[in-house]
Motif scaffolding. Structure first.
Motif, PDB file in Angstrom:
ATOM      1  N   ASN A 128       0.863  -1.179   0.000  1.00 58.23           N
ATOM      2  CA  ASN A 128       0.000   0.000   0.000  1.00 58.23           C
ATOM      3  C   ASN A 128       0.901   1.231   0.000  1.00 58.23           C
ATOM      4  O   ASN A 128       1.374   1.670   1.042  1.00 58.23           O
ATOM      5  N   GLN A 129       1.152   1.762  -1.181  1.00 59.19           N
ATOM      6  CA  GLN A 129       2.122   2.845  -1.309  1.00 59.19           C
ATOM      7  C   GLN A 129       1.663   4.108  -0.610  1.00 59.19           C
ATOM      8  O   GLN A 129       2.469   4.802   0.021  1.00 59.19           O
ATOM      9  N   TRP A 130       0.391   4.440  -0.699  1.00 59.41           N
ATOM     10  CA  TRP A 130      -0.113   5.664  -0.071  1.00 59.41           C
ATOM     11  C   TRP A 130       0.051   5.597   1.435  1.00 59.41           C
ATOM     12  O   TRP A 130       0.484   6.547   2.073  1.00 59.41           O
ATOM     13  N   SER A 131      -0.300   4.448   2.020  1.00 55.67           N
ATOM     14  CA  SER A 131      -0.176   4.280   3.461  1.00 55.67           C
ATOM     15  C   SER A 131       1.290   4.312   3.883  1.00 55.67           C
ATOM     16  O   SER A 131       1.644   4.954   4.880  1.00 55.67           O
ATOM     17  N   PHE A 132       2.148   3.644   3.113  1.00 57.81           N
ATOM     18  CA  PHE A 132       3.569   3.620   3.432  1.00 57.81           C
ATOM     19  C   PHE A 132       4.155   5.024   3.373  1.00 57.81           C
ATOM     20  O   PHE A 132       4.895   5.445   4.266  1.00 57.81           O
ATOM     21  N   THR A 138       2.626   7.929   3.619  1.00 61.16           N
ATOM     22  CA  THR A 138       2.078   8.768   4.693  1.00 61.16           C
ATOM     23  C   THR A 138       2.743   8.457   6.023  1.00 61.16           C
ATOM     24  O   THR A 138       3.136   9.363   6.771  1.00 61.16           O
ATOM     25  N   ASN A 139       2.895   7.161   6.328  1.00 62.82           N
ATOM     26  CA  ASN A 139       3.515   6.767   7.590  1.00 62.82           C
ATOM     27  C   ASN A 139       4.985   7.162   7.641  1.00 62.82           C
ATOM     28  O   ASN A 139       5.507   7.528   8.701  1.00 62.82           O
TER      29      ASN A 139
END
Length: 332
Positions: free
Chosen positions: A104-108, A110-111
């Motif tokens: 999950n690129q967006w989650s990664f 953002t984190n």
């Protein structure tokens, strides 16, 4: 000078989810630009046609509207688009380093940003200082004064080259920021300092490829404007108002492609080149001293790195019974 276009393009394709987000953001920005200046242009032309205002007042109105627009764009870039850029940089760095992309690129992304920087403003401050150091360093290592003395006719060409080198800093700072995401065990300032030192060891290949690819990007952008210009001409046959709207649409489309596709690809090329070229190199005090002698801003960066390191040192257990937590954690 080595080029890593094939590797960078592969990474670019692997990070298409973020690229798609940039395309959407670019399209929205292009649409907002078209609507804003379309409305402004329509209002000003209508007032001119009715004789309500003069050409001078219309020009001043357009200037004021443009300055307001640029202010809003700067705010959006600093607090909205900047976070998207940083998340994409984190994913690019991870992909280059490991050869795989996060599920999950967006989650990664953002984190990673939240894990390394507590707020958007701190990210912006670190990045702006890196950019200032890179600009000063580039100006120092590449001096054209001797050439201008011997060949005065080259002054105009060299002026454009200087501007190109200054513009390259806006991409190189993103590559150094990628280094900070790959070193979460360090504080932000120390990772940024070491990234600058690594750039000092690889600047010839990184800056050379950056100048080439940035120049190519602007050639493509102007070629795109040229190819789309007939659209404004067709609409111009209807009325002057439609001609203005036509040019707004043309610039909106070109801006969408520039922000959504071209700039992210160039960013990926620069980051890939820097991370690969610096992979087997380590920061050392000699290069650190050399850069400090060329850049006053680097001394400020070094001071921040040392200050934050002191803040992270464990306190005496007899004083509070506990050691302070570090401000950084691994991304993800």
């Amino acid at each position: 000078m080595k080029f890593h276009f094939r590797k960078a393009t592969s990474v670019f394709i692997k990070t298409l989810p973020f690229v798609a987000l940039r395309v959407v953001a670019g399209a929205l920005f292009g649409l907002i630009t078209a609507l804003y200046f379309g409305i402004v242009g329509w209002v000003l032309l209508s007032l001119l046609d009715s004789g309500t205002i003069s050409v001078l007042i219309a020009g001043v109105g357009l200037l004021v509207a443009t300055l307001i627009f640029l202010g809003v764009v700067r705010f959006a870039r600093k607090y909205v688009l900047y976070l998207v850029d940083a998340g994409h940089i984190a994913v690019i760095a991870h992909t280059i380093d490991t050869g795989t992309t996060p599920a999950n690129q967006w989650s990664f992304g953002t984190n990673a940003v939240k894990g390394n920087f507590t707020e958007a403003s701190s990210l912006f401050v670190v990045d702006q200082l890196i950019k200032s150091v890179v600009k000063q360093f580039n100006r120092s290592v590449i001096s054209f004064s001797g050439l201008v003395d011997f060949v005065p006719t080259l002054e105009t060409i060299l002026t454009f080259l200087r501007r190109g080198i200054a513009l390259a800093a806006s991409y190189i700072d993103e590559a150094i920021l990628a280094h900070t995401f790959l070193n979460p065990e360090q504080n932000n300032w120390r990772a940024a300092r070491d990234g600058v030192v690594l750039y000092g060891k690889t600047w010839k290949s990184v800056l050379g490829s950056t100048l080439l690819i940035v120049g190519g990007m602007y050639v493509v952008t102007f070629a795109l404007l040229f190819l789309l210009s007939p659209l404004a001409g067709v609409l111009g046959g209807m009325s002057s108002t439609f001609e203005v709207l036509g040019w707004v649409v043309v610039f909106g489309i070109a801006l969408t492609i520039y922000l959504g596709v071209l700039r992210p690809w160039v960013k990926t090329v620069v980051i890939t080149t820097f991370l690969i070229e610096s992979r087997n190199k380590t920061p050392d005090s000699n290069m650190m001293d050399s850069i400090a002698g060329r850049s006053k801003k680097f001394k400020e960066l070094m001071a921040n790195a040392e200050a934050e390191s002191d803040d992270e040192r464990p306190t005496d257990p007899t004083e509070d019974g506990d050691s302070p937590e570090k401000n950084r954690r691994s991304p993800g």
